[in-house]
Motif scaffolding. Structure first.
Motif, short mmCIF file in Angstrom:
data_model
loop_
_atom_site.label_atom_id
_atom_site.label_comp_id
_atom_site.label_asym_id
_atom_site.label_seq_id
_atom_site.Cartn_x
_atom_site.Cartn_y
_atom_site.Cartn_z
N ARG A 295 0.54 4.32 -10.42
CA ARG A 295 -0.68 3.51 -10.54
C ARG A 295 -1.08 3.28 -12.00
N GLN A 296 -0.57 4.14 -12.89
CA GLN A 296 -0.80 3.93 -14.33
C GLN A 296 -0.05 2.68 -14.81
N LEU B 43 -3.09 -3.91 -9.19
CA LEU B 43 -3.21 -4.44 -7.82
C LEU B 43 -4.34 -5.45 -7.75
N GLN C 70 -9.04 -7.57 -13.53
CA GLN C 70 -9.11 -6.10 -13.45
C GLN C 70 -7.74 -5.48 -13.21
N ALA C 71 -6.83 -6.27 -12.60
CA ALA C 71 -5.47 -5.75 -12.37
C ALA C 71 -4.65 -5.79 -13.65
N LEU C 72 -5.02 -6.72 -14.56
CA LEU C 72 -4.23 -6.90 -15.79
C LEU C 72 -4.74 -6.06 -16.96
N PRO D 4 -0.37 -3.56 -17.14
CA PRO D 4 0.62 -3.00 -16.22
C PRO D 4 2.01 -3.60 -16.44
N PRO E 52 -6.14 -6.96 -4.82
CA PRO E 52 -6.19 -6.85 -3.36
C PRO E 52 -6.54 -8.17 -2.69
N HIS F 253 -5.25 -3.05 -17.98
CA HIS F 253 -4.60 -1.89 -18.61
C HIS F 253 -3.14 -2.15 -18.98
N GLN G 124 -8.74 -8.52 -0.12
CA GLN G 124 -10.18 -8.64 0.14
C GLN G 124 -10.96 -8.78 -1.16
N ALA H 31 -12.76 -0.92 -15.23
CA ALA H 31 -11.44 -0.79 -14.60
C ALA H 31 -10.42 -0.28 -15.63
N LYS I 240 0.83 -1.21 0.00
CA LYS I 240 0.00 0.00 0.00
C LYS I 240 0.86 1.26 0.00
N CYS J 227 -13.33 -7.58 -3.81
CA CYS J 227 -13.72 -6.23 -4.20
C CYS J 227 -14.27 -6.25 -5.62
#
Lengths: 335, 310
Positions: B79-80, B84, B151-153, B157, B86, B155, B88, B104, B51, B90
């Motif tokens: 963050r671009q 992440l 959702q983390a993948l 990253p 997470p 864009h 939990q 996302a 974090k 979400c």
């Protein structure tokens, strides 16, 4: 020459391409990233029947007021024997008063619409830990909050502004011959301003309450309780003050005592919206405030606008500030 | 002193506090390229470190960089470039999987049409192609873990933070998730940091490891190097278990370590020459049959327990 077995390879391979590829396409500017959030609020809420039912009822209220204006105008024209071109007849109701009555009558529906579209706007995200998704992307807390606020505001404003524009179009098309544009050249701007007050106040308060909980129903209940308790308390206190003020006036006190009482009566979400709309549209309170003995009604005045502006600003800034403090991607453990 | 630019991320003398409680204290580390495991018992500070690198938490002291960008001032740019997943559950309420993942992507700045195309791609990649039009709220735990990865993948990253990615998964789901992590972190131009307290997960997916305990870095390095033993330690595989073989080894100056089935760990004093000959001599003396022997490797659990106990 042997041909490759195309049919066999097609059967054995998956239909979709399951490989991972990096994204190297375009990335939009950060400036309007909040619009993505606002658009999502719009898309989600435009599917709710409750929102459209409210919209329909608001349109009916405006239609009723427009018809009332049209018929009362015709009656006035016949009574006065006027109506000839260039000779504008005396109207029983002014353009601004009719619009004010329509806008004021919709305030409860705007509050209900705020409950429908806004109660879950942040509370549902809190419940689903969605803030971790939002804030792990390249958007700021401000973008998120602005997007949520604008999404709810545009929906509520749409409910009131669109019928108000239609009312203005009705005035413009029906009364252009009677010198409407000459008499009211800025009515469109005044109407726009008056119709936006209630959506701005309701949106800000609803967003503030929504950010404080993880439960949309609780957020809605708190907002409704706040709105109605404040309305009841201010109305009661204002009415009692008004009665006492009229007695004082009989004993020689000035008009300011009455006006102060009426201002207190307007310390609520609806009151602030009504009071400021009245000021903007130049409405005579004696013509629009119903109820009470005729003797008392004669003493009615418009509330002081400045205190109402202050209270209105407080109702906007305070909830947004609270919402901003509440929005965070991590729980901060103190102690 | 400048931050180490060799890794995908690094922190130097980092101190993070929640209220009066210090979570990370004067903490420095370098996260190398590739797949890195962030190991530590519960409360070690793994999630807090992630974090902080994301800019969610402001450090009380020290500094850090992610992909060459300053943690304190360039959070948005960081963050671009990162994704992440997470710990939990979400999701965005009221959305189906493809809308959620596309949303996302749009939040990360992708144009709507590109985000939608890409959402279909990553959902297929994560094994949710069939369920993409179902509301996310109806998903099983395993599916929810996969959609968090999607959702983390979405864009594209350059660095992926996975926080306890196998939480709540059944053995089959866990296998599939680890396979996905292994695949995405090797040969795709993407570095991955896996935060977990499950040693087998890290062992299966990661190339290097960072071990944290109570907000301090206690061990770091490539997993292979950490697992290798010092001195002349070999694992000898016998045809069948033999107590006499152990006695012969001891008589020849060696030490018998862990015995697992017919596999015996044998250590000789550093500098012992021809330990292979000694093994065969012990076999001859005891009448045991040697099937093979190889330099011994410790399990990651051994390495971890050793580091934690120190």
């Amino acid at each position: 020459m042997s041909q490759p077995n195309v049919q066999e390879s097609t059967v054995n391979s998956p239909i979709a391409d399951l490989t991972y590829r990096n994204y190297d396409g375009p990335i939009t500017s950060h400036t309007f990233r909040w619009w993505v959030v606002a658009l999502s609020v719009l898309r989600t809420n435009l599917k709710k029947p409750g929102f459209w039912i409210n919209g329909g009822l608001i349109v009916l209220i405006f239609l009723f007021q427009a018809l009332l204006f049209f018929f009362s105008n015709n009656v006035a024209a016949r009574i006065s024997g006027g109506g000839a071109a260039g000779d504008a007849p005396q109207k029983l109701m002014s353009y601004g008063t009719t619009a004010y009555q329509a806008i004021s009558a919709t305030s409860l529906l705007v509050t209900i619409a705020a409950l429908i579209v806004g109660s879950g706007s942040i509370a549902a995200d809190n419940r689903a830990n969605a803030l971790l998704v939002y804030l792990s992307k390249p958007i700021t807390k401000g973008d998120y909050l602005l997007g949520k606020w604008m999404g709810v505001f545009m929906l509520l404003a749409g409910l009131v502004v669109l019928p108000t524009i239609l009312l203005w179009v009705f005035y413009a098309t029906t009364y252009a011959d009677e010198g409407f544009f000459k008499q009211e050249p800025w009515l469109w701007a005044k109407l726009l301003g008056a119709s936006l007050i209630s959506p701005v106040l309701n949106t800000s308060l609803m967003i503030g309450f929504s950010a404080c909980t993880k439960n949309a129903r609780l957020a809605g209940s708190l907002f409704a309780a706040f709105t109605f308790i404040l309305l009841t308390v201010s109305n009661t206190a204002g009415f009692l003050m008004f009665r006492n003020a009229t007695l004082d006036q009989d004993l020689g006190a000035g008009k300011a005592v009455v006006r102060r009482a009426i201002t207190v009566q307007h310390i609520s979400v609806r009151g602030v919206a009504d009071g400021l709309s009245m000021e903007l549209l130049d409405v005579d309170p004696k013509k629009v405030m119903a109820g009470g003995p005729k003797k008392l009604r004669k003493r009615l005045q418009a509330p002081y606008p400045l205190p109402l502006v202050g209270i209105g600003l407080l109702m906007i800034i305070l909830p947004i500030g609270i919402a901003r403090a509440k929005i965070r991607a991590v729980e901060v453990v103190s102690g | 002193m400048s931050l180490d630019p060799t890794g995908v991320a690094s922190v130097e003398n980092l101190t993070v506090r929640y209220g009066t409680k210090t979570i990370l204290s004067d903490f420095s580390l370098v996260i190398p390229d590739g797949c890195t495991g962030l190991l530590g018992p519960n409360g070690a500070g793994k999630t807090t470190l992630l974090k902080t690198l994301l800019g969610f938490v402001s450090p009380a002291g020290g500094r850090g960089q992610v992909l060459g960008l300053d943690v304190a001032t360039q959070g948005m740019l960081i963050r671009q470039k990162i994704g992440l997943m997470p710990e939990q559950d979400c999701h965005i309420p009221g959305m189906n999987a493809v809308t959620f993942v596309a949303y996302a992507g749009e939040l990360a700045g992708m144009p709507a049409s590109q985000a939608m195309r890409r959402a279909h791609e990553v959902l297929e990649y994560c094994g949710l192609g069939e369920a993409r039009y179902r509301n996310v709220e109806t998903y099983s735990t395993g599916m929810k873990q996969r959609i968090k990865l999607a959702q983390a993948l979405v864009h594209g990253p350059k660095l992926l933070f996975l926080d306890e990615p196998t939480n709540g998964l059944d053995p089959e789901g866990r296998d599939q998730m680890l396979e996905l992590i292994r695949d995405v972190s090797h040969g795709k131009g993407l570095s991955v940091v896996v935060s977990s307290h499950l040693l087998p997960d890290i062992e299966r997916t990661c190339d290097s490891v960072l071990v944290l305990r109570r907000g301090e870095l206690i061990l770091s390095g490539p997993i292979d190097a950490l697992r290798s033993t010092t001195g002349c330690t070999v694992d000898v595989e016998l045809a069948e278990r033999s107590a006499a073989f152990g006695e012969s080894i001891t008589a020849l100056g060696g030490t018998v370590g862990e015995i697992k089935g017919n596999r015996v760990r044998v250590a000789f004093v550093d500098g012992t020459k021809g330990f292979g000959t000694l093994v065969f001599r012990a076999a001859k003396l005891s009448g045991a049959q040697v099937r093979g022997f190889a330099p011994a490797q410790r399990s990651l659990e051994d390495v971890f327990m050793e580091a934690i106990d120190q």
